[in-house]
Design an enzyme around this catalytic site. Structure first.
Site, mmCIF file in Angstrom:
data_model
loop_
_atom_site.group_PDB
_atom_site.id
_atom_site.type_symbol
_atom_site.label_atom_id
_atom_site.label_comp_id
_atom_site.label_asym_id
_atom_site.label_seq_id
_atom_site.Cartn_x
_atom_site.Cartn_y
_atom_site.Cartn_z
ATOM 1 N N VAL A 159 35.406 60.546 62.294
ATOM 2 C CA VAL A 159 36.223 60.021 61.198
ATOM 3 C C VAL A 159 35.356 59.368 60.114
ATOM 4 C CG1 VAL A 159 37.920 58.246 60.615
ATOM 5 C CG2 VAL A 159 38.305 59.750 62.569
ATOM 6 N N CYS A 182 42.564 61.725 70.001
ATOM 7 C CA CYS A 182 43.650 60.900 69.459
ATOM 8 C C CYS A 182 44.958 60.970 70.226
ATOM 9 C CB CYS A 182 43.879 61.269 67.999
ATOM 10 S SG CYS A 182 42.525 60.713 66.960
ATOM 11 N N ASP A 215 25.424 53.376 61.528
ATOM 12 C CA ASP A 215 25.767 53.703 62.904
ATOM 13 C C ASP A 215 24.797 53.002 63.838
ATOM 14 O OD1 ASP A 215 27.726 56.068 64.128
ATOM 15 O OD2 ASP A 215 26.143 55.388 65.488
ATOM 16 N N THR A 237 37.886 53.405 68.948
ATOM 17 C CA THR A 237 38.755 52.461 69.657
ATOM 18 C C THR A 237 39.290 53.186 70.894
ATOM 19 O OG1 THR A 237 40.530 53.179 68.165
ATOM 20 C CG2 THR A 237 39.453 51.116 67.629
ATOM 21 N N GLU A 249 40.431 67.289 63.375
ATOM 22 C CA GLU A 249 39.109 67.868 63.577
ATOM 23 C C GLU A 249 39.219 69.372 63.343
ATOM 24 O OE1 GLU A 249 37.275 66.600 67.263
ATOM 25 O OE2 GLU A 249 37.992 64.579 66.887
ATOM 26 N N LYS A 256 50.381 55.045 61.951
ATOM 27 C CA LYS A 256 49.361 55.881 62.571
ATOM 28 C C LYS A 256 49.755 56.288 63.993
ATOM 29 C CE LYS A 256 45.877 58.097 63.774
ATOM 30 N NZ LYS A 256 44.477 58.119 63.536
HETATM 31 C C1 UDX Z 1 37.812 57.508 65.173
HETATM 32 C C2 UDX Z 1 38.435 56.150 65.121
HETATM 33 O O1 UDX Z 1 37.891 55.331 64.355
HETATM 34 C C3 UDX Z 1 39.337 55.886 66.246
HETATM 35 O O2 UDX Z 1 39.905 54.626 66.157
HETATM 36 C C4 UDX Z 1 40.382 56.927 66.093
HETATM 37 O O3 UDX Z 1 41.407 56.736 66.981
HETATM 38 C C5 UDX Z 1 39.769 58.288 66.261
HETATM 39 O O4 UDX Z 1 38.833 58.475 65.287
HETATM 40 P P1 UDX Z 1 35.844 58.844 66.040
HETATM 41 O O5 UDX Z 1 35.300 58.931 64.654
HETATM 42 O O6 UDX Z 1 36.458 60.048 66.619
HETATM 43 O O7 UDX Z 1 36.880 57.632 66.107
HETATM 44 O O8 UDX Z 1 34.781 58.230 67.046
HETATM 45 P P2 UDX Z 1 33.314 58.677 67.338
HETATM 46 O O9 UDX Z 1 33.110 60.075 66.900
HETATM 47 O O10 UDX Z 1 33.051 58.247 68.723
HETATM 48 O O11 UDX Z 1 32.482 57.772 66.318
HETATM 49 C C6 UDX Z 1 32.282 56.428 66.411
HETATM 50 C C7 UDX Z 1 30.892 56.146 65.847
HETATM 51 O O12 UDX Z 1 30.761 54.754 65.730
HETATM 52 C C8 UDX Z 1 29.762 56.662 66.735
HETATM 53 O O13 UDX Z 1 28.845 57.384 65.963
HETATM 54 C C9 UDX Z 1 29.143 55.381 67.298
HETATM 55 O O14 UDX Z 1 27.746 55.492 67.504
HETATM 56 C C10 UDX Z 1 29.465 54.378 66.201
HETATM 57 N N1 UDX Z 1 29.544 52.992 66.662
HETATM 58 C C11 UDX Z 1 30.281 52.658 67.744
HETATM 59 C C12 UDX Z 1 28.877 52.020 65.946
HETATM 60 O O15 UDX Z 1 28.202 52.316 64.959
HETATM 61 N N2 UDX Z 1 28.965 50.732 66.359
HETATM 62 C C13 UDX Z 1 29.683 50.359 67.458
HETATM 63 O O16 UDX Z 1 29.734 49.172 67.791
HETATM 64 C C14 UDX Z 1 30.375 51.373 68.171
HETATM 65 C C1 UDX Z 2 45.072 64.474 65.336
HETATM 66 C C2 UDX Z 2 46.063 64.274 64.190
HETATM 67 O O1 UDX Z 2 46.709 65.534 63.887
HETATM 68 C C3 UDX Z 2 45.352 63.752 62.948
HETATM 69 O O2 UDX Z 2 46.311 63.485 61.934
HETATM 70 C C4 UDX Z 2 44.555 62.473 63.276
HETATM 71 O O3 UDX Z 2 45.403 61.377 63.469
HETATM 72 C C5 UDX Z 2 43.655 62.687 64.485
HETATM 73 O O4 UDX Z 2 44.408 63.247 65.589
HETATM 74 P P1 UDX Z 2 43.225 66.244 66.052
HETATM 75 O O5 UDX Z 2 43.339 65.583 67.389
HETATM 76 O O6 UDX Z 2 41.897 66.409 65.438
HETATM 77 O O7 UDX Z 2 44.139 65.472 64.970
HETATM 78 O O8 UDX Z 2 43.869 67.709 66.151
HETATM 79 P P2 UDX Z 2 45.336 68.305 66.100
HETATM 80 O O9 UDX Z 2 45.279 69.513 65.252
HETATM 81 O O10 UDX Z 2 46.358 67.306 65.770
HETATM 82 O O11 UDX Z 2 45.547 68.799 67.608
HETATM 83 C C6 UDX Z 2 45.650 67.896 68.686
HETATM 84 C C7 UDX Z 2 45.916 68.654 69.973
HETATM 85 O O12 UDX Z 2 47.222 69.245 69.957
HETATM 86 C C8 UDX Z 2 44.950 69.799 70.237
HETATM 87 O O13 UDX Z 2 44.645 69.857 71.613
HETATM 88 C C9 UDX Z 2 45.729 71.024 69.812
HETATM 89 O O14 UDX Z 2 45.307 72.213 70.435
HETATM 90 C C10 UDX Z 2 47.120 70.630 70.258
HETATM 91 N N1 UDX Z 2 48.190 71.352 69.533
HETATM 92 C C11 UDX Z 2 48.341 71.148 68.194
HETATM 93 C C12 UDX Z 2 49.064 72.182 70.232
HETATM 94 O O15 UDX Z 2 48.934 72.371 71.453
HETATM 95 N N2 UDX Z 2 50.069 72.789 69.541
HETATM 96 C C13 UDX Z 2 50.272 72.598 68.213
HETATM 97 O O16 UDX Z 2 51.221 73.177 67.663
HETATM 98 C C14 UDX Z 2 49.376 71.766 67.511
#
Ligand code: UDX
Ligand code: UDX
Length: 435
Positions: A11, A265, A30, A86, A157, A209
């Site tokens: 994100v 998520c 990071d 988180t 994603e 959210k």
């Molecule tokens: C995000 C969100 O922010 C989460 O709350 C949401 O529900 C899903 O998307 P995401 O970007 O998927 O999380 O997480 P991740 O790809 O694990 O990235 C987090 C990054 O933060 C990592 O690169 C990690 O190294 C970094 N990090 C983590 C810090 O820099 N400091 C910390 O204390 C913890």
């Molecule tokens: C989700 C939310 O869509 C996005 O807005 C943000 O809050 C992060 O979380 P993401 O998890 O990246 O995005 O992918 P998404 O396309 O939403 O799919 C989530 C899961 O549901 C996947 O496993 C996907 O395969 C599944 N899915 C999605 C289904 O099985 N059927 C569908 O019709 C759509």
């Protein structure tokens, strides 16, 4: 504007790079030194279509910088995004440890600052978190210098760059509408393109959210459960989905049957909303059902394989491991439950995923074999199981695959295969959610 984004994950990285693309001066922070080094050298640490090109362009223009210590870079910023993860704690509750740590780092970094800063919570956090973080800044003597607003992300994603550049809506949660002004200015391209920007209370933004993700997960569990019934009644659930989706009150999105939802998520956010319900003594019965159906759906895939297997201990070619197409992310991927269950059943698993294999090998049983291509994976297979809807799987040449497998059986959990083509090539075809 000068922007700092704390957390360069799926994100934070997309958000920061897109803000640099909008013309802002962005520093990505990071805590992971390997990630910092990789970004500095122009290597994108995640697979996300279109992101590497934007990373290179913005590093070259000098609008994008990378750092490891939040406290060293925040004083010179206008806007600070919190985008650290988180994750779910054992009880399903969101674990806010990283958010708390980042808040403390920002407080240390602002000790000598006398400018105004807007702190934006991008991470998904339970209701009340924004207010609690604001009170930490207030207690540190940073009121009114720091205002905290919530701005949840809705990035999928695999299409996160597109979603970030062309969002359906922007939600800003603010204790006072004036607090949203800086963020609106930062988002000038959205304003210029008339993209709806909603300013609501911070509590509402936090709920929006979780509610959005829980509702989308609910749609998927609904169609998956209906698909199970359709299999028994010799009906194609996708025809039913199209039929109901044409009703604009329902809409056709997120009604694709599959092996169960996964990713970073939906599973965690549904559980976190359940935990909030529990904390406020409001049992969320629908959410219990959403997760139960999702667990059953993965078990259902295993039983489809069990029933279709032409031999007692089959060699299964698993095509696709990532939780969805166009990503290398294995977090909560259905494969994490399905593949070990197949191994426990005595199957030999040979897997192929175009990009998630290296992430998968760290989290799947050691006994899994990884193939370099679809052809290698299906060679001598007794059954082909499709778990991810990669584009390349839509137009597989079933006549060629027929010449490679030991037994021509395919279980399609993503409905990417044309059954007529597979059957005319001699395959027995089992599509999830159809009779
Ligand atoms: C995000 C969100 O922010 C989460 O709350 C949401 O529900 C899903 O998307 P995401 O970007 O998927 O999380 O997480 P991740 O790809 O694990 O990235 C987090 C990054 O933060 C990592 O690169 C990690 O190294 C970094 N990090 C983590 C810090 O820099 N400091 C910390 O204390 C913890
Ligand atoms: C989700 C939310 O869509 C996005 O807005 C943000 O809050 C992060 O979380 P993401 O998890 O990246 O995005 O992918 P998404 O396309 O939403 O799919 C989530 C899961 O549901 C996947 O496993 C996907 O395969 C599944 N899915 C999605 C289904 O099985 N059927 C569908 O019709 C759509």
């Amino acid at each position: 504007m000068k922007v700092v984004v704390v957390g360069a994950g799926y994100v934070g990285l997309v958000t920061g790079i897109c803000l640099a693309e909008f013309g802002h001066d962005v520093t990505m922070v990071d805590a992971n030194p390997a990630r910092v080094e990789s970004l500095k050298s122009g290597q994108c640490p995640i697979y996300e279509p279109g992101l590497t090109e934007l990373l290179h362009r913005n590093l070259e223009t000098g609008r994008l910088h990378v750092a490891q210590k939040t406290e060293l870079v925040v004083a010179n910023s206008d806007v600070i995004f919190l985008a650290v993860s988180t994750p779910a704690s054992g009880s399903g509750q969101a674990d806010l440890t990283y958010i708390q740590q980042a808040t403390q780092d920002i407080i240390s970094g602002l000790a000598l600052s006398n400018r105004h800063h807007t702190v934006v919570i991008k991470s998904t956090v339970p209701v009340g978190t924004g207010a609690s973080i604001q009170s930490q800044f207030d207690a540190a003597g940073l009121n009114p210098q720091v205002v905290v607003v919530s701005n949840p992300e809705f990035l999928r994603e695999g299409s996160a760059v597109q979603d970030c550049l062309n969002p359906d809506r922007i939600v800003i949660g603010a204790a006072h509408p004036d607090h949203a002004a800086t963020l609106k200015a930062l988002y000038h391209p959205y304003v210029a393109r008339d993209i709806r920007i909603m300013v609501v209370s911070q509590y509402a933004a936090e709920h929006i959210k979780y509610a959005a993700n829980a509702f989308l997960a609910l749609k998927i569990s609904f169609i998956n459960e209906l698909g199970h019934l359709c299999e028994k009644t010799h009906t194609d659930v996708q025809e039913v989905a199209t039929g109901i989706g044409l009703d604009h009150r329902i809409n056709p999105y997120f009604l694709n049957v599959g092996p169960g939802f996964g990713g970073s998520c939906f599973p965690k956010d549904v559980a976190a909303l359940q935990a909030v319900g529990q904390a406020y003594d409001v049992p969320m019965a629908l959410l219990d059902a959403v997760l139960l159906v999702n667990t059953r759906q993965k078990q259902h895939v295993v039983s489809l394989v069990r029933r279709a297997a032409p031999v007692p201990a089959p060699r299964v070619a698993v095509l696709g491991l990532a939780f969805k197409g166009n990503t290398d992310d294995m977090r909560d991927a259905p494969a994490l439950d399905i593949v070990p269950a197949l191994v426990a059943d005595g199957c030999t698993v040979v897997a192929f995923d175009p990009v998630a294999q290296s992430n998968a090998s760290g989290v799947l049983p050691k006994s899994i074999h990884y193939a370099a291509s679809v052809a290698e994976a299906v060679t001598d297979a007794d059954l082909v199981l499709i778990l991810t809807e990669w584009n390349a799987f839509y137009d597989l040449d079933w006549a060629v695959l027929k010449g490679l497998v030991r037994h021509p059986v395919v279980v399609d959990t993503r409905r990417v295969v044309d059954p007529v083509l597979a059957q005319s090539a001699g395959f027995r075809y089992i599509g999830i959610g159809r009779g």
